[in-house]
Design an enzyme around this catalytic site. Structure first.
Site, PDB file in Angstrom:
ATOM      1  N   HIS A  85      44.236  47.276  35.532  1.00  0.00           N
ATOM      2  CA  HIS A  85      43.081  47.432  34.635  1.00  0.00           C
ATOM      3  C   HIS A  85      42.455  46.056  34.442  1.00  0.00           C
ATOM      4  O   HIS A  85      43.101  45.031  34.680  1.00  0.00           O
ATOM      5  CB  HIS A  85      43.534  47.975  33.276  1.00  0.00           C
ATOM      6  CG  HIS A  85      44.083  49.370  33.332  1.00  0.00           C
ATOM      7  ND1 HIS A  85      43.297  50.467  33.572  1.00  0.00           N
ATOM      8  CD2 HIS A  85      45.350  49.841  33.209  1.00  0.00           C
ATOM      9  CE1 HIS A  85      44.042  51.558  33.587  1.00  0.00           C
ATOM     10  NE2 HIS A  85      45.307  51.210  33.376  1.00  0.00           N
ATOM     11  N   ASP A 136      54.436  52.305  39.915  1.00  0.00           N
ATOM     12  CA  ASP A 136      53.306  52.793  39.113  1.00  0.00           C
ATOM     13  C   ASP A 136      52.317  51.647  38.868  1.00  0.00           C
ATOM     14  O   ASP A 136      51.912  51.382  37.741  1.00  0.00           O
ATOM     15  CB  ASP A 136      53.760  53.431  37.796  1.00  0.00           C
ATOM     16  CG  ASP A 136      52.656  54.293  37.185  1.00  0.00           C
ATOM     17  OD1 ASP A 136      51.551  54.373  37.772  1.00  0.00           O
ATOM     18  OD2 ASP A 136      52.890  54.881  36.118  1.00  0.00           O
ATOM     19  N   HIS A 189      54.148  54.910  44.549  1.00  0.00           N
ATOM     20  CA  HIS A 189      53.361  55.185  43.330  1.00  0.00           C
ATOM     21  C   HIS A 189      52.425  54.019  43.009  1.00  0.00           C
ATOM     22  O   HIS A 189      52.766  53.119  42.243  1.00  0.00           O
ATOM     23  CB  HIS A 189      54.315  55.451  42.165  1.00  0.00           C
ATOM     24  CG  HIS A 189      53.634  56.041  40.973  1.00  0.00           C
ATOM     25  ND1 HIS A 189      54.248  56.902  40.110  1.00  0.00           N
ATOM     26  CD2 HIS A 189      52.368  55.905  40.496  1.00  0.00           C
ATOM     27  CE1 HIS A 189      53.411  57.264  39.151  1.00  0.00           C
ATOM     28  NE2 HIS A 189      52.255  56.657  39.369  1.00  0.00           N
ATOM     29  N   LYS A 238      49.494  65.442  43.770  1.00  0.00           N
ATOM     30  CA  LYS A 238      49.909  64.858  42.500  1.00  0.00           C
ATOM     31  C   LYS A 238      49.378  65.749  41.404  1.00  0.00           C
ATOM     32  O   LYS A 238      48.237  66.206  41.476  1.00  0.00           O
ATOM     33  CB  LYS A 238      49.287  63.450  42.361  1.00  0.00           C
ATOM     34  CG  LYS A 238      49.440  62.788  41.001  1.00  0.00           C
ATOM     35  CD  LYS A 238      50.867  62.368  40.747  1.00  0.00           C
ATOM     36  CE  LYS A 238      51.076  61.780  39.362  1.00  0.00           C
ATOM     37  NZ  LYS A 238      50.649  60.413  39.214  1.00  0.00           N
TER      38      LYS A 238
HETATM   39  O1  DOR Z   1      50.481  54.115  32.668  1.00  0.00           O
HETATM   40  C1  DOR Z   1      49.803  54.863  33.372  1.00  0.00           C
HETATM   41  N1  DOR Z   1      48.755  54.399  34.094  1.00  0.00           N
HETATM   42  N2  DOR Z   1      50.131  56.151  33.416  1.00  0.00           N
HETATM   43  C2  DOR Z   1      49.340  57.033  34.048  1.00  0.00           C
HETATM   44  O2  DOR Z   1      49.683  58.158  34.099  1.00  0.00           O
HETATM   45  C3  DOR Z   1      48.059  56.631  34.639  1.00  0.00           C
HETATM   46  C4  DOR Z   1      48.106  55.226  35.065  1.00  0.00           C
HETATM   47  C5  DOR Z   1      46.756  54.698  35.443  1.00  0.00           C
HETATM   48  O3  DOR Z   1      46.089  55.279  36.321  1.00  0.00           O
HETATM   49  O4  DOR Z   1      46.338  53.665  34.910  1.00  0.00           O
HETATM   50 ZN    ZN Z   2      50.733  56.438  38.006  1.00  0.00          ZN
HETATM   51 ZN    ZN Z   3      51.737  58.953  35.760  1.00  0.00          ZN
END
Ligand code: DOR
Ligand code: ZN
Ligand code: ZN
Length: 448
Positions: free
Chosen positions: A314, A310, A61, A146
């Site tokens: 950013h 995950d 992820h 996804k």
């Molecule tokens: O916290 C998250 N960041 N949840 C998501 O579903 C998208 C992801 C992102 O792409 O930044």
């Molecule tokens: Zn994600």
């Molecule tokens: Zn997500």
């Protein structure tokens, strides 16, 4: 016979045990495991100095971004972060600019990636608007699909049950997994709208919009819609007890349903919101301790199948707004996941066997990443080499990711990655990337 290289003085994780051995590597594969005296000849011996050698870990992820979001992360920085974090294979999420949701967008993404990647990368696609294209996207090499249910990202109308059912059938026919971000779009949008109108813009208001019910409703809806299909659903970043209970019930009914949890939802809770502020704004959000304990229970009893970071990079400015609705959601995770998990192993909170299952073996099963996830003769020579003896402080300034922020900055952890070996080649060594761009391979769906 002369082999390409041999790892000596390894403490390797073999079939659930740690064994002192040497490992011979030939053409990117493990050719022999045994005592140093039994090894074939080689010109390159790599002395691992008694460090722990794990099967190359896999992060299923990861948002590698690039293309229109390259300012947040690109294939070079993202896969450097993967190598530094001990991941030899990552799976890339499709919420890109452009969204990966057609054979063409996937092909272009793969072409761009090929020149830059340092570890192995497989790709997800979002659902296309025409469900017939699902087969074409798999033929192009997508390892999985996804589905973001929280807002409209792919081409398929999220509010249309019959279109979703059709897509679920098609993805089942292709026998590829469908990873799901389970948050109910309608309920989430209504909650958000109400809060915004009342000018409720604080950290806790984000939690008020992304309620537990928002997750549970989406999980239950998709389980229902897929009831008469063979769809292989894999629920991402699970955060609620009730969601987990629904998944466990589906598993008991012999359905091929699996789920993932992130280190964030295991190690942090809503109590940490004030302390870390916007940094820990993520979706789904951090939950209270009761939910966190339920996830731990799921780890212990095996109902949670995988850990995914995950990794959601950013720009620093995008995490800084005092209005929570303007804060970009997500936290980078590639360079924190292994030490965080390893520290739990060190503290006897998690067994080594479970850690390897969650970060490699089960991921290989779910995504059919054959020849990976185990140190065995004939398998890919992907290794994560870890110093298990020294404690250190997590430090975001050392991140290879462009996103140099983390709630775990300054945490004392164990499990420093000393070397990362991908397809037999050392990619990361003592803090540095030592391989050329493009050294990683693209993983395409195995059609077998
Ligand atoms: O916290 C998250 N960041 N949840 C998501 O579903 C998208 C992801 C992102 O792409 O930044
Ligand atoms: Zn994600
Ligand atoms: Zn997500």
């Amino acid at each position: 016979m002369i082999v390409d290289s041999i790892l000596t003085n390894a403490k390797a994780y073999l079939n659930g045990k740690i064994i002192e051995c040497s490992i011979a590597i030939e053409e990117g594969k493990i050719s022999k495991i045994g005592k140093e005296t039994q090894m074939p000849k080689t010109d390159e011996k790599i002395n691992v100095q008694g460090h722990l050698v794990l099967p190359g870990l896999i992060d299923e992820h990861v948002h590698l971004r690039d293309e229109g979001k390259a300012y947040k992360e690109d294939f070079s920085s993202g896969t450097a972060a993967a190598a530094a974090g001990g991941f030899t294979t990552v799976l890339d999420m499709p919420n890109n600019d452009p969204v990966t949701a057609s054979p063409q967008t996937l092909r272009e993404r793969m072409q761009l990636a090929q020149r830059k990647i340092l570890v192995n990368v497989g790709f997800y696609s979002e659902f296309p608007s025409r469900t017939q294209e699902i087969a074409d996207i798999v033929a192009e090499g997508a390892v999985a699909f996804k589905l973001f249910m929280g807002n409209q990202i792919g081409g398929l109308n999220l509010d249309d049950d019959s279109a979703l059912q059709e897509a679920l059938k098609k993805v089942a026919e292709q026998k590829v997994p469908l990873a799901v971000h389970a948050e109910d779009r309608g309920m989430l949008a209504t909650n958000e709208e109400k809060l915004k109108q009342a000018q409720k813009n604080g950290l806790a208001d984000f939690q008020r919009a992304h309620t537990e019910t928002v997750e549970v409703k989406a999980i239950q809806r998709l389980l229902k819609l897929s009831e008469n299909t063979e769809a292989r659903l894999h629920f991402c970043h699970l955060s609620t007890k009730e969601g987990l209970n629904s998944i466990v019930a589906a598993k008991k009914a012999q359905r091929t349903i699996t789920c993932e949890v992130t280190p964030n939802h295991l190690l942090l809770s809503s109590d940490d919101l004030q302390r870390y502020g916007q940094l820990v704004i993520m979706a789904p959000p951090l939950r209270d301790k009761m939910q966190v304990n339920a996830l731990w229970q799921g780890i212990e009893d095996g109902s949670i199948d995988t850990i995914g970071s995950d990794h959601a990079p950013h720009a620093a400015s995008e995490k800084a707004s005092s209005n929570v609705w303007e804060v970009k959601v997500g936290v980078p995770g590639l360079e924190t996941t292994l030490p965080l998990m390893f520290t739990l192993v060190k503290k006897n909170r998690l067994s080594m066997q479970n850690m390897v299952k969650l970060l490699a073996e089960n991921v290989v099963e779910i995504y059919s990443l054959n020849d990976r996830g185990h140190i065995q003769e004939g398998k890919n020579a992907d290794f994560t080499i870890v110093d298990y003896r020294t404690q250190y402080k997590m430090d975001v300034s050392k991140f290879k990711s462009k996103a140099k922020f983390s709630p775990y900055h300054g945490w004392d952890v164990w499990g420093k990655v000393v070397k990362t070996i991908v397809n037999g080649q050392t990619i990361f060594d003592e803090g540095e990337i030592v391989a050329k761009s493009g050294s990683g391979s693209i993983i395409r769906r195995d059609s077998g």
